[in-house]
Design a protein around this motif. Structure first.
Motif, PDB file in Angstrom:
ATOM      1  N   VAL A 293       0.823  -1.204   0.000  1.00  0.00           N
ATOM      2  CA  VAL A 293       0.000   0.000   0.000  1.00  0.00           C
ATOM      3  C   VAL A 293       0.861   1.261   0.000  1.00  0.00           C
ATOM      4  N   VAL A 294       0.596   2.140  -0.948  1.00  0.00           N
ATOM      5  CA  VAL A 294       1.113   3.512  -0.971  1.00  0.00           C
ATOM      6  C   VAL A 294      -0.090   4.376  -1.337  1.00  0.00           C
ATOM      7  N   ALA A 295      -0.828   4.772  -0.320  1.00  0.00           N
ATOM      8  CA  ALA A 295      -2.111   5.443  -0.536  1.00  0.00           C
ATOM      9  C   ALA A 295      -1.921   6.876  -1.053  1.00  0.00           C
ATOM     10  N   PRO A 296      -2.891   7.349  -1.832  1.00  0.00           N
ATOM     11  CA  PRO A 296      -4.025   6.637  -2.419  1.00  0.00           C
ATOM     12  C   PRO A 296      -3.695   6.010  -3.768  1.00  0.00           C
ATOM     13  N   ILE A 297      -2.376   5.962  -4.073  1.00  0.00           N
ATOM     14  CA  ILE A 297      -1.953   5.393  -5.352  1.00  0.00           C
ATOM     15  C   ILE A 297      -2.347   3.926  -5.418  1.00  0.00           C
ATOM     16  N   VAL A 298      -1.987   3.190  -4.377  1.00  0.00           N
ATOM     17  CA  VAL A 298      -2.366   1.782  -4.245  1.00  0.00           C
ATOM     18  C   VAL A 298      -2.985   1.589  -2.869  1.00  0.00           C
ATOM     19  N   LEU A 299      -4.201   1.083  -2.845  1.00  0.00           N
ATOM     20  CA  LEU A 299      -4.916   0.807  -1.604  1.00  0.00           C
ATOM     21  C   LEU A 299      -5.286  -0.669  -1.564  1.00  0.00           C
ATOM     22  N   GLY A 300      -5.509  -1.191  -0.364  1.00  0.00           N
ATOM     23  CA  GLY A 300      -5.936  -2.576  -0.273  1.00  0.00           C
ATOM     24  C   GLY A 300      -5.554  -3.204   1.041  1.00  0.00           C
ATOM     25  N   ASN A 301      -5.857  -4.491   1.146  1.00  0.00           N
ATOM     26  CA  ASN A 301      -5.494  -5.277   2.314  1.00  0.00           C
ATOM     27  C   ASN A 301      -5.280  -6.715   1.872  1.00  0.00           C
ATOM     28  N   ALA A 302      -4.942  -7.565   2.834  1.00  0.00           N
ATOM     29  CA  ALA A 302      -4.599  -8.944   2.497  1.00  0.00           C
ATOM     30  C   ALA A 302      -5.803  -9.765   2.051  1.00  0.00           C
ATOM     31  N   GLY A 303      -7.009  -9.240   2.238  1.00  0.00           N
ATOM     32  CA  GLY A 303      -8.199 -10.026   1.934  1.00  0.00           C
ATOM     33  C   GLY A 303      -8.940  -9.635   0.679  1.00  0.00           C
ATOM     34  N   ALA A 304      -8.429  -8.646  -0.059  1.00  0.00           N
ATOM     35  CA  ALA A 304      -9.153  -8.180  -1.245  1.00  0.00           C
ATOM     36  C   ALA A 304      -8.163  -7.649  -2.276  1.00  0.00           C
ATOM     37  N   PRO A 305      -8.535  -7.678  -3.561  1.00  0.00           N
ATOM     38  CA  PRO A 305      -7.629  -7.165  -4.600  1.00  0.00           C
ATOM     39  C   PRO A 305      -7.310  -5.687  -4.405  1.00  0.00           C
ATOM     40  N   LEU A 306      -6.147  -5.293  -4.861  1.00  0.00           N
ATOM     41  CA  LEU A 306      -5.721  -3.899  -4.772  1.00  0.00           C
ATOM     42  C   LEU A 306      -6.681  -2.982  -5.529  1.00  0.00           C
ATOM     43  N   HIS A 307      -6.786  -1.753  -5.028  1.00  0.00           N
ATOM     44  CA  HIS A 307      -7.566  -0.733  -5.718  1.00  0.00           C
ATOM     45  C   HIS A 307      -6.866   0.604  -5.495  1.00  0.00           C
ATOM     46  N   GLY A 308      -7.507   1.689  -5.861  1.00  0.00           N
ATOM     47  CA  GLY A 308      -6.906   3.000  -5.682  1.00  0.00           C
ATOM     48  C   GLY A 308      -6.709   3.731  -6.997  1.00  0.00           C
ATOM     49  N   ALA A 309      -6.027   4.866  -6.926  1.00  0.00           N
ATOM     50  CA  ALA A 309      -5.883   5.744  -8.085  1.00  0.00           C
ATOM     51  C   ALA A 309      -5.141   5.068  -9.234  1.00  0.00           C
ATOM     52  N   LEU A 310      -4.097   4.308  -8.915  1.00  0.00           N
ATOM     53  CA  LEU A 310      -3.315   3.680  -9.983  1.00  0.00           C
ATOM     54  C   LEU A 310      -4.127   2.616 -10.703  1.00  0.00           C
ATOM     55  N   ARG A 311      -4.883   1.827  -9.954  1.00  0.00           N
ATOM     56  CA  ARG A 311      -5.727   0.827 -10.611  1.00  0.00           C
ATOM     57  C   ARG A 311      -6.756   1.499 -11.509  1.00  0.00           C
ATOM     58  N   ASP A 312      -7.412   2.531 -10.991  1.00  0.00           N
ATOM     59  CA  ASP A 312      -8.420   3.230 -11.794  1.00  0.00           C
ATOM     60  C   ASP A 312      -7.812   3.750 -13.091  1.00  0.00           C
ATOM     61  N   TYR A 313      -6.610   4.304 -12.972  1.00  0.00           N
ATOM     62  CA  TYR A 313      -5.955   4.868 -14.159  1.00  0.00           C
ATOM     63  C   TYR A 313      -5.557   3.770 -15.142  1.00  0.00           C
ATOM     64  N   LEU A 314      -5.002   2.682 -14.627  1.00  0.00           N
ATOM     65  CA  LEU A 314      -4.606   1.585 -15.508  1.00  0.00           C
ATOM     66  C   LEU A 314      -5.811   0.945 -16.187  1.00  0.00           C
ATOM     67  N   GLU A 315      -6.911   0.815 -15.466  1.00  0.00           N
ATOM     68  CA  GLU A 315      -8.127   0.262 -16.071  1.00  0.00           C
ATOM     69  C   GLU A 315      -8.587   1.150 -17.224  1.00  0.00           C
ATOM     70  N   GLN A 316      -8.478   2.443 -17.023  1.00  0.00           N
ATOM     71  CA  GLN A 316      -8.948   3.412 -18.015  1.00  0.00           C
ATOM     72  C   GLN A 316      -8.018   3.519 -19.218  1.00  0.00           C
ATOM     73  N   GLU A 317      -6.709   3.491 -18.967  1.00  0.00           N
ATOM     74  CA  GLU A 317      -5.747   3.799 -20.025  1.00  0.00           C
ATOM     75  C   GLU A 317      -5.001   2.587 -20.584  1.00  0.00           C
TER      76      GLU A 317
ATOM     77  N   LEU B  62       7.915  -0.965   9.718  1.00  0.00           N
ATOM     78  CA  LEU B  62       6.750  -1.847   9.769  1.00  0.00           C
ATOM     79  C   LEU B  62       6.684  -2.641   8.471  1.00  0.00           C
ATOM     80  N   SER B  63       6.691  -3.961   8.584  1.00  0.00           N
ATOM     81  CA  SER B  63       6.615  -4.830   7.405  1.00  0.00           C
ATOM     82  C   SER B  63       5.244  -5.496   7.342  1.00  0.00           C
ATOM     83  N   VAL B  64       4.231  -4.670   7.151  1.00  0.00           N
ATOM     84  CA  VAL B  64       2.847  -5.149   7.055  1.00  0.00           C
ATOM     85  C   VAL B  64       2.180  -4.420   5.892  1.00  0.00           C
ATOM     86  N   PRO B  65       1.106  -4.998   5.322  1.00  0.00           N
ATOM     87  CA  PRO B  65       0.454  -4.335   4.188  1.00  0.00           C
ATOM     88  C   PRO B  65      -0.038  -2.922   4.491  1.00  0.00           C
ATOM     89  N   ASP B  66      -0.590  -2.698   5.692  1.00  0.00           N
ATOM     90  CA  ASP B  66      -1.142  -1.380   6.024  1.00  0.00           C
ATOM     91  C   ASP B  66      -0.164  -0.551   6.853  1.00  0.00           C
TER      92      ASP B  66
END
Length: 250
Positions: free
Chosen positions: A33-57, A159-163
């Motif tokens: 996670v590097v918010a809000p570029i990449v958001l998420g947790n261990a239980g769900a697929p990543l989301h955030g600004a970068l995903r939205d942009y990649l989906e679009q472009e 801290l070596s954790v996703p969040d």
């Protein structure tokens, strides 16, 4: 293995099959996670600004991507080396010294390092990095401390954790650390709002950091070549920065 080493193989493969994501298969993308570029947790697929942009472009132009859950940074690197993921979405550090990893030759965001400190902290500005000597500063575990900070006797709290970002901001709010190091100003502003932490941002006298992506040497060469071409064009001329600035205003 560098992209140049993969290019002849990719060219041959591309000449033998249609340039479609279905032909090469979806590229598995992941990271921490590097918010809000990449958001998420261990239980769900990543989301955030970068995903939205990649989906679009990028995805919209025929490059299939499979989004994996967030991990810690050390786990993300191990996943990249083993081929469990094909692309690491966010890194300012180069990993092409590892034989299992290669880097794309473009970046999608240039950022300025900052410290996030509580609004009641005595530190008002940072003219010299030596002002940070002795401070307890939180950051992500598993990374290399930037060269300008390596000679400063900082008490790093990794801290070596996703969040890791949200946890560090909670520690800052509770007074358990004095500041949090960020390679950009977007993340602390995002978490200051979401975690309700009253902070001040202190710009550090350091060179800009360049965010890019790394890929596994085990990834499908044709799919990587296709992604490189489409994503490289989508990220040119700071297009993602303009998108991210607008994203932050939502």
């Amino acid at each position: 293995m560098s992209f140049k080493k993969l290019l002849p193989q990719a060219t041959l493969l591309l000449s033998l099959m249609p340039l479609t994501a279905a032909a090469a298969g979806a590229l598995r993308v992941g990271g921490f996670v590097v918010a809000p570029i990449v958001l998420g947790n261990a239980g769900a697929p990543l989301h955030g600004a970068l995903r939205d942009y990649l989906e679009q472009e990028v995805v919209a132009r025929g490059v299939a991507l499979e989004w994996t859950p967030a991990t810690s940074l050390p786990r993300a690197i191990e996943n990249l080396k083993s081929g469990a993921i094909d692309i690491l979405l966010v890194t300012s550090e180069r990993y092409d010294h590892l034989p299992e990893v290669a880097m794309f030759n473009w970046s999608y965001l240039r950022t300025q390092p900052h410290l996030a400190a509580r609004s009641d902290a005595p530190l008002q500005a940072v003219q010299s990095l030596q002002q940070l000597a002795g401070m307890e500063i939180g950051w992500v575990g598993g990374t290399t401390v930037p060269a300008p900070l390596q000679s400063v006797p900082i008490q790093w709290k990794f801290l070596s954790v996703p969040d890791w970002q949200s946890m560090n901001m909670r520690k800052l709010k509770a007074g358990r650390i004095q500041a949090v190091f960020f390679e950009n100003s977007y993340s602390p502003r995002y978490f200051a709002a979401s975690e309700h932490v009253d902070i001040k941002l202190l710009k550090l006298p350091m060179a800009e950091r360049h965010f890019t992506m790394a890929y596994s040497a085990k990834a499908d060469a044709a799919a990587i070549a296709r992604f490189n071409k489409v994503a490289g064009s989508a990220f040119a001329n700071e297009q993602f920065k303009a998108y991210l600035d607008q994203y932050m205003r939502k």
